[in-house]
Design a protein around this motif. Structure first.
Motif, mmCIF file in Angstrom:
data_model
loop_
_atom_site.group_PDB
_atom_site.id
_atom_site.type_symbol
_atom_site.label_atom_id
_atom_site.label_comp_id
_atom_site.label_asym_id
_atom_site.label_seq_id
_atom_site.Cartn_x
_atom_site.Cartn_y
_atom_site.Cartn_z
ATOM 1 N N TYR A 136 0.824 -1.171 0.000
ATOM 2 C CA TYR A 136 0.000 0.000 0.000
ATOM 3 C C TYR A 136 0.869 1.235 0.000
ATOM 4 O O TYR A 136 1.986 1.221 0.492
ATOM 5 N N ARG A 137 0.340 2.304 -0.503
ATOM 6 C CA ARG A 137 1.006 3.603 -0.453
ATOM 7 C C ARG A 137 0.110 4.505 0.389
ATOM 8 O O ARG A 137 -1.057 4.711 0.073
ATOM 9 N N ILE A 138 0.669 5.035 1.466
ATOM 10 C CA ILE A 138 -0.098 5.863 2.393
ATOM 11 C C ILE A 138 0.583 7.221 2.504
ATOM 12 O O ILE A 138 1.803 7.303 2.664
ATOM 13 N N LYS A 139 -0.213 8.260 2.427
ATOM 14 C CA LYS A 139 0.313 9.610 2.612
ATOM 15 C C LYS A 139 -0.472 10.261 3.739
ATOM 16 O O LYS A 139 -1.697 10.337 3.693
ATOM 17 N N ILE A 140 0.254 10.696 4.773
ATOM 18 C CA ILE A 140 -0.378 11.318 5.928
ATOM 19 C C ILE A 140 0.176 12.730 6.067
ATOM 20 O O ILE A 140 1.375 12.911 6.296
ATOM 21 N N GLN A 141 -0.681 13.697 5.934
ATOM 22 C CA GLN A 141 -0.275 15.088 6.113
ATOM 23 C C GLN A 141 0.107 15.315 7.572
ATOM 24 O O GLN A 141 -0.571 14.849 8.478
ATOM 25 N N ALA A 142 1.200 16.021 7.786
ATOM 26 C CA ALA A 142 1.656 16.423 9.125
ATOM 27 C C ALA A 142 1.929 15.239 10.051
ATOM 28 O O ALA A 142 1.729 15.332 11.253
ATOM 29 N N TYR A 143 2.400 14.104 9.513
ATOM 30 C CA TYR A 143 2.742 12.952 10.352
ATOM 31 C C TYR A 143 3.953 13.251 11.234
ATOM 32 O O TYR A 143 4.015 12.840 12.379
ATOM 33 N N ALA A 144 4.903 13.998 10.698
ATOM 34 C CA ALA A 144 6.099 14.349 11.458
ATOM 35 C C ALA A 144 5.808 15.528 12.377
ATOM 36 O O ALA A 144 4.936 16.349 12.111
ATOM 37 N N GLN A 145 6.552 15.574 13.476
ATOM 38 C CA GLN A 145 6.469 16.724 14.375
ATOM 39 C C GLN A 145 7.586 17.680 13.986
ATOM 40 O O GLN A 145 8.705 17.255 13.697
ATOM 41 N N ARG A 146 7.297 18.952 13.972
ATOM 42 C CA ARG A 146 8.285 19.951 13.569
ATOM 43 C C ARG A 146 8.751 20.732 14.785
ATOM 44 O O ARG A 146 7.959 21.169 15.615
ATOM 45 N N THR A 147 10.088 20.911 14.872
ATOM 46 C CA THR A 147 10.698 21.770 15.865
ATOM 47 C C THR A 147 11.756 22.581 15.145
ATOM 48 O O THR A 147 12.788 22.036 14.763
ATOM 49 N N GLY A 148 11.478 23.840 14.942
ATOM 50 C CA GLY A 148 12.408 24.666 14.170
ATOM 51 C C GLY A 148 12.523 24.116 12.757
ATOM 52 O O GLY A 148 11.522 23.936 12.074
ATOM 53 N N LYS A 149 13.750 23.810 12.344
ATOM 54 C CA LYS A 149 13.988 23.265 11.003
ATOM 55 C C LYS A 149 13.898 21.735 10.970
ATOM 56 O O LYS A 149 13.831 21.145 9.916
ATOM 57 N N ARG A 150 13.932 21.116 12.123
ATOM 58 C CA ARG A 150 13.970 19.657 12.190
ATOM 59 C C ARG A 150 12.572 19.045 12.179
ATOM 60 O O ARG A 150 11.606 19.642 12.640
ATOM 61 N N LEU A 151 12.530 17.804 11.686
ATOM 62 C CA LEU A 151 11.308 17.009 11.714
ATOM 63 C C LEU A 151 11.596 15.748 12.523
ATOM 64 O O LEU A 151 12.678 15.177 12.423
ATOM 65 N N PHE A 152 10.620 15.314 13.315
ATOM 66 C CA PHE A 152 10.745 14.097 14.106
ATOM 67 C C PHE A 152 9.675 13.114 13.641
ATOM 68 O O PHE A 152 8.498 13.457 13.579
ATOM 69 N N VAL A 153 10.100 11.885 13.341
ATOM 70 C CA VAL A 153 9.210 10.871 12.783
ATOM 71 C C VAL A 153 9.305 9.593 13.605
ATOM 72 O O VAL A 153 10.406 9.158 13.965
ATOM 73 N N VAL A 154 8.156 8.986 13.901
ATOM 74 C CA VAL A 154 8.109 7.667 14.530
ATOM 75 C C VAL A 154 7.888 6.663 13.401
ATOM 76 O O VAL A 154 6.803 6.592 12.835
ATOM 77 N N PRO A 155 8.914 5.888 13.036
ATOM 78 C CA PRO A 155 8.761 4.982 11.895
ATOM 79 C C PRO A 155 7.876 3.761 12.162
ATOM 80 O O PRO A 155 7.427 3.118 11.218
ATOM 81 N N ALA A 156 7.588 3.451 13.419
ATOM 82 C CA ALA A 156 6.704 2.314 13.738
ATOM 83 C C ALA A 156 5.268 2.751 13.459
ATOM 84 O O ALA A 156 4.451 2.921 14.362
ATOM 85 N N PHE A 157 4.978 2.926 12.212
ATOM 86 C CA PHE A 157 3.715 3.491 11.729
ATOM 87 C C PHE A 157 2.496 2.829 12.344
ATOM 88 O O PHE A 157 1.564 3.483 12.785
ATOM 89 N N PHE A 158 2.478 1.508 12.388
ATOM 90 C CA PHE A 158 1.299 0.787 12.870
ATOM 91 C C PHE A 158 1.158 0.823 14.389
ATOM 92 O O PHE A 158 0.090 0.562 14.922
ATOM 93 N N GLU A 159 2.238 1.124 15.089
ATOM 94 C CA GLU A 159 2.218 1.140 16.550
ATOM 95 C C GLU A 159 2.221 2.550 17.124
ATOM 96 O O GLU A 159 2.035 2.722 18.325
ATOM 97 N N ALA A 160 2.432 3.551 16.293
ATOM 98 C CA ALA A 160 2.525 4.939 16.765
ATOM 99 C C ALA A 160 1.244 5.332 17.497
ATOM 100 O O ALA A 160 0.142 5.130 17.006
ATOM 101 N N GLY A 161 1.409 5.846 18.686
ATOM 102 C CA GLY A 161 0.262 6.302 19.472
ATOM 103 C C GLY A 161 -0.481 5.210 20.220
ATOM 104 O O GLY A 161 -1.434 5.497 20.944
#
Length: 143
Positions: free
Chosen positions: A1-26
């Motif tokens: 599957y191809r999934i696109k999620i707007q604003a999945y990453a958290q932004r702090t200044g110029k950096r982005l933070f991503v939780v790659p465990a997509f199915f377990e996130a949250g």
């Protein structure tokens, strides 16, 4: 599957933070109580394998990428995550969980603290974040 999620990453200044465990996130922790009075029984052994490819946003690179430590709990099971970065700026994430090896499915209430500790470690690993930086600042490495 191809999934696109707007604003999945958290932004702090110029950096982005991503939780790659997509199915377990949250997801909530499986065991939240500190003590247990009744025995714990799992209906069946199981395994989970998640293979996720995350295309990094244009202009961003992985900054000091690392994978969470594996969680071994023989003879009952294991948990392992591998992370790699391709030349096309895609993160390859693989999560493998096996539980109930040797058909160990019943745990005495006295064993609850150790069982909870194992599941808490896996839950923490599932929440592992990766940092993305703009290309001019990044030093992509996988450890």
């Amino acid at each position: 599957y191809r999934i696109k999620i707007q604003a999945y990453a958290q932004r702090t200044g110029k950096r982005l933070f991503v939780v790659p465990a997509f199915f377990e996130a949250g997801a909530r922790s499986r065991f939240t109580q500190e003590t247990r009075e009744q025995n714990i029984y799992f209906d069946y052994p199981w395994s989970e394998t998640d293979v996720i490819n995350l295309q990094l946003p244009e202009g961003y690179h992985l900054d000091h990428g690392d994978a969470p430590a594996p969680v071994a709990f023989p003879p009952i099971g294991s948990y392992k995550v591998t992370i790699a970065l391709t030349k096309t700026n895609t993160i390859l994430y693989q999560r493998e969980l096996m539980f109930g090896s040797d058909k160990v499915l019943l745990f005495d209430a006295k064993e609850y603290p150790r069982l909870k500790q194992v599941f808490d470690k896996m839950h923490a690993a599932d929440g592992h974040m990766l940092t993305l930086k703009p290309a001019t600042e990044a030093s992509a490495q996988i450890q």
